[in-house]
Each structure stands twice: as C-alpha cells, then as structure tokens.
Write an enzyme that holds these catalytic residues in place. Structure first.
Site, PDB file in Angstrom:
ATOM      1  N   TYR A 217     110.456  -2.019  -6.926  1.00 58.99           N
ATOM      2  CA  TYR A 217     110.073  -2.317  -8.539  1.00 58.99           C
ATOM      3  C   TYR A 217     110.947  -2.746  -9.470  1.00 58.99           C
ATOM      4  O   TYR A 217     112.335  -3.137  -8.851  1.00 58.99           O
ATOM      5  CB  TYR A 217     110.405  -0.558  -9.212  1.00 58.99           C
ATOM      6  CG  TYR A 217     109.109  -0.089  -9.242  1.00 58.99           C
ATOM      7  CD1 TYR A 217     108.172  -0.255  -9.497  1.00 58.99           C
ATOM      8  CD2 TYR A 217     109.063   1.618  -8.430  1.00 58.99           C
ATOM      9  CE1 TYR A 217     106.500  -0.094  -9.206  1.00 58.99           C
ATOM     10  CE2 TYR A 217     108.270   1.997  -8.164  1.00 58.99           C
ATOM     11  CZ  TYR A 217     107.001   1.579  -8.594  1.00 58.99           C
ATOM     12  OH  TYR A 217     105.756   2.391  -8.604  1.00 58.99           O
TER      13      TYR A 217
ATOM     14  N   ARG B 205     133.457  31.592 -15.841  1.00 61.25           N
ATOM     15  CA  ARG B 205     131.738  31.358 -15.504  1.00 61.25           C
ATOM     16  C   ARG B 205     131.104  32.322 -16.058  1.00 61.25           C
ATOM     17  O   ARG B 205     129.798  32.433 -16.792  1.00 61.25           O
ATOM     18  CB  ARG B 205     132.237  30.397 -14.706  1.00 61.25           C
ATOM     19  CG  ARG B 205     130.322  29.810 -13.911  1.00 61.25           C
ATOM     20  CD  ARG B 205     130.431  28.826 -13.323  1.00 61.25           C
ATOM     21  NE  ARG B 205     130.305  30.111 -11.860  1.00 61.25           N
ATOM     22  CZ  ARG B 205     129.752  29.568 -10.508  1.00 61.25           C
ATOM     23  NH1 ARG B 205     129.823  28.413  -9.753  1.00 61.25           N
ATOM     24  NH2 ARG B 205     130.217  30.935  -9.432  1.00 61.25           N
TER      25      ARG B 205
ATOM     26  N   MET C 166     110.175   6.484  -6.648  1.00 62.20           N
ATOM     27  CA  MET C 166     109.876   8.543  -6.317  1.00 62.20           C
ATOM     28  C   MET C 166     109.053   8.450  -5.400  1.00 62.20           C
ATOM     29  O   MET C 166     109.635   9.913  -4.149  1.00 62.20           O
ATOM     30  CB  MET C 166     108.837   8.536  -7.348  1.00 62.20           C
ATOM     31  CG  MET C 166     108.525   9.679  -7.300  1.00 62.20           C
ATOM     32  SD  MET C 166     106.966  10.712  -8.257  1.00 62.20           S
ATOM     33  CE  MET C 166     107.484  10.765  -9.760  1.00 62.20           C
TER      34      MET C 166
ATOM     35  N   LYS D 101     121.290  30.493  -1.339  1.00 67.69           N
ATOM     36  CA  LYS D 101     121.074  30.303  -2.572  1.00 67.69           C
ATOM     37  C   LYS D 101     120.470  28.650  -2.869  1.00 67.69           C
ATOM     38  O   LYS D 101     120.663  28.473  -1.881  1.00 67.69           O
ATOM     39  CB  LYS D 101     121.534  30.298  -3.594  1.00 67.69           C
ATOM     40  CG  LYS D 101     123.447  29.586  -3.598  1.00 67.69           C
ATOM     41  CD  LYS D 101     123.814  29.887  -4.417  1.00 67.69           C
ATOM     42  CE  LYS D 101     125.277  29.149  -4.541  1.00 67.69           C
ATOM     43  NZ  LYS D 101     126.737  29.024  -5.432  1.00 67.69           N
TER      44      LYS D 101
HETATM   45  C1  LIG Z   1     127.556  29.705  -4.255  1.00 66.46           C
HETATM   46  C2  LIG Z   1     128.560  30.316  -4.421  1.00 66.46           C
HETATM   47  C3  LIG Z   1     129.604  30.965  -3.193  1.00 66.46           C
HETATM   48  C4  LIG Z   1     129.843  30.194  -1.816  1.00 66.46           C
HETATM   49  O1  LIG Z   1     130.653  28.871  -2.040  1.00 66.46           O
HETATM   50  P1  LIG Z   1     130.384  28.094  -1.054  1.00 66.46           P
HETATM   51  O2  LIG Z   1     131.572  27.167  -1.409  1.00 66.46           O
HETATM   52  O3  LIG Z   1     129.131  26.713  -0.172  1.00 66.46           O
HETATM   53  O4  LIG Z   1     130.776  28.689   0.287  1.00 66.46           O
HETATM   54  C5  LIG Z   1     129.774  31.724  -3.284  1.00 66.46           C
HETATM   55  N1  LIG Z   1     130.052  32.581  -3.960  1.00 66.46           N
HETATM   56  C6  LIG Z   1     129.829  32.490  -4.852  1.00 66.46           C
HETATM   57  C7  LIG Z   1     129.258  33.380  -5.839  1.00 66.46           C
HETATM   58  C8  LIG Z   1     128.851  31.360  -5.319  1.00 66.46           C
HETATM   59  O5  LIG Z   1     127.822  31.365  -6.260  1.00 66.46           O
END
Ligand SMILES: *Cc1c(COP(=O)(O)O)cnc(C)c1O
Length: 366
Positions: free
Chosen positions: A262, A134, A311, A37
């Site tokens: 800046y 969550r 930036m 992700k």
């Molecule tokens: C992001 C995520 C992971 C990965 O977690 P890490 O600590 O980076 O290994 C695993 N399971 C879920 C549900 C996540 O959202």
C-alpha cells in the site's frame, strides 16, 4: 498439518522451566500466583491455565470475563480478579471468582451483594495504593475499612496486597522500600483486628527478582513465566514461551522502479525478491514495524519488512535468502527477537506479546 498457517506455539516445557526458575528463588512456603490476564500475555489463557493449574497456587486475571472463561474451561484453582467493576460483581460470585476490592464504593457494593447472596466467609482481596496511584485504598483508609468489616460474616479477607511502581529499576529502590514499609504498616493495622492471617503479596516478576525479602506469602508472576526477567542476564536464564511462526504464501520478483504494498511505501531500486507472509497488523504485527524496522527470519536469515504492514499480510525482502513458497517464516521464537521487535516499534516486550491477536491460532506443546 493444521489449516491455519500462522500459529503461536506456546512452549509448555519453557513455562515449566520458568516457573521452576522463580520457585528456586522463593522460600518453599511462598505461594505462586500465575498472572494469566490478557490471554496469558497474548497466548491462550485456557491452555496456559490448564497446563499450570496443578503447579501453582493462584491465578489472576484483570477482568471478570477473563475469569469466567477459565471457569467455563473447568479451571478449579482460586482466581483473583484484579480489576472488577461494580457491574460485574454478581458474575464474580456466580463463577466463584475472588474480587479485588479497591475502593469503598466497590467494597460496599460487594458487602451488600454478599449479604443478598447469603454468602459466608467469601474470599475477597484488598488492594492498597502505596504509590502507583492506579487502583487501591489509601493506607489511611485502614481504620474505616476495619469499621466496615467488623462483625461481617459474609466475607473474609483472603489477601492484602499492593503493587510496586518500579520494581525493575534499582535506581528507584528507595521508593520501592518505602512502598514495602508502607505495606507492612497496613498489614500491622489489620493484624490487630483480624483473628486469621490473610495472604500478603506485593511483588510482580521484577519485584520477585530484585526484592526477595519482599516475597511475603505469595508472589504474582506474569512476564517472568513467559520468559522475561528485568535484564538480559536474568532473561537468558529463562526460556521463551511464545513462538510465532508462519509461512511464505507467495514470492514476487520486483523489477527496479516497481513498488511493494500500500501507498507504494517501498520502491525497489534493484531487482528484489519479495515474500508475502500471512500475518498483519490485525494479528499483532504493529504498523510501526513496517519499512524495514521489523523483520522475520527465513532459513536463519533476517528478512526485513518491505513497505507498510497490511492488515492481513506483510511482504518481506528475501532477495538474498534461499527460500521458496511454503517455507517457514519465524516471526519470533526467542526473547532476543521479541526484544528487538519491541525496540524497533518503540515499545516493550509486554506489548509485543499481548498484541498477538485473537485471530492467530494458538497451540500448547509440552
Ligand atoms: C499484571 C500484573 C502483575 C504481573 O506483572 P509482571 O510484571 O508481568 O510479572 C502483577 N500484579 C498486578 C497487580 C498486575 O496488574
């Protein structure tokens, strides 16, 4: 020479090393899901997925469009979408992505859509909230879920999963064990109803390290693949995958009393040499790292950031560094530096990595 001067080099050998590090901890039958992700934690999800796809069992992304990008790059492996929305369930189906169904609203919406699309045994994943509060069904929702799914041929429960709250923190091990027990109870209730065995998983990287007994059928490795364990010792056994490098565009000699950047945030009290580096807050160098909190490394020496982060650029102090325009400036190429920058910015390594923006060119070297 590429014409982007600022590059994130993704180290394929390091990815492979880290994957192997986790495999060694697991039973040979335990599957590995690689979490890709957020552009594979700020790198490049397509490059990383292409590199890993024949070495792992599953991929996970947060959102449906991230899965679409992988499919469009012809990634074939199963892709779990951790946080789909009702609005993108049709996309999920169109791109053969596997949704996490975490509430009755999204479960029923998907069942309806599976029927309309005449799907058979479409793989879905059910997530349970065992304490993170969550995303996920409650343990007490199981009988009702079973009722909704009874006799339904359109979907199959590909996996049951949950997520640990504090797997990196051994002070919270009582709570973690309670989560694991709660998950086992949920699984038992499904066992009595299902005629097949879904994949069971609860551990992220630190869960895999600290609770090997909770590996179930699969572990979800994110940050570990990118070089970070829960502590310095574990991290030292992993290799850094994200190497962010740039160059010196220009050098200025700053007379005493003159300022840099800046808002005149830096005013020199002595003759100062400043080097301008083409990377700024739009590339992922947090403004929190300005005013000498952050640094780059030039010819093995630390060059602190002078004044505010712009930036598109930072200026760094090279008064005592032997360097010239065109020389390499390393933002980071080791976990230690990433940790230092995270500490300096008051954040965690995850955010330093995922903060590397889309504008930065990415290459994978294997
Ligand atoms: C992001 C995520 C992971 C990965 O977690 P890490 O600590 O980076 O290994 C695993 N399971 C879920 C549900 C996540 O959202």
């Amino acid at each position: 020479m590429n014409n982007h001067v600022t590059v994130l080099e993704i180290d394929g050998k390091a990815l492979e090393h880290n994957l192997h590090h986790f495999k060694k901890k697991l039973k040979p039958t335990t599957k590995i899901l690689a979490v890709v992700k957020a552009f594979s934690y700020g790198s490049d999800d397509v490059l990383v997925a292409q590199f890993l796809q024949d070495k792992i069992d599953y991929f996970a992304v947060a959102y449906a469009h991230e899965g679409v990008a992988l499919r469009e790059a012809t990634i074939q492996k199963p892709i779990l979408v951790l946080h789909p929305q009702i609005a993108n369930l049709q996309t999920v189906i169109d791109y053969c992505l596997e949704p996490n169904l975490y509430s009755f609203e999204i479960l029923n919406a998907f069942l309806q859509m599976a029927k309309e699309n005449s799907l058979t045994a479409y793989p879905v994943h059910l997530k349970f909230n065992t304490g993170l509060n969550r995303l996920g069904f409650l343990p007490s929702d199981v009988p009702k879920i079973i009722d909704e799914l009874r006799g339904n041929q359109h979907v199959k429960i590909q996996s049951l999963f949950s997520h640990l709250v504090a797997s990196e923190d051994l002070n919270e091990s009582v709570f973690t064990h309670r989560q694991i027990e709660s998950f086992k109870n949920i699984v038992q209730e499904f066992d009595a109803f299902l005629t097949y065995k879904p994949i069971l998983h609860i551990s992220n990287t630190s869960g895999t390290i600290n609770y090997p007994e909770a590996q179930f059928d699969m572990v979800r490795i994110g940050i570990g693949l990118y070089g970070f364990g829960n502590d310095a010792i574990e991290t030292s056994q992993l290799k850094n995958t994200h190497n962010l490098v740039s160059i010196i565009s220009q050098i200025h000699e700053i007379e005493p009393g003159n300022s840099v950047g800046y808002n005149r945030a830096f005013i020199s009290t002595k003759k100062t040499r400043s080097a301008t580096i083409p990377i700024g807050h739009a590339d992922g160098i947090s403004r929190a790292l300005g005013n000498a909190k952050g640094f780059v490394t030039i010819n093995h020496q630390k060059a602190p950031i002078l004044g505010n982060v712009c930036m598109d650029m930072i200026m760094v102090d090279v008064t005592n560094i032997d360097c010239k325009e065109g020389d390499t400036a390393i933002i980071f190429n080791h976990q230690k530096t990433i940790q230092e920058l995270a500490d300096a910015a008051g954040t965690i390594t995850y955010e330093i990595l995922t903060g590397i923006s889309h504008r930065v060119k990415k290459v994978l070297k294997d």
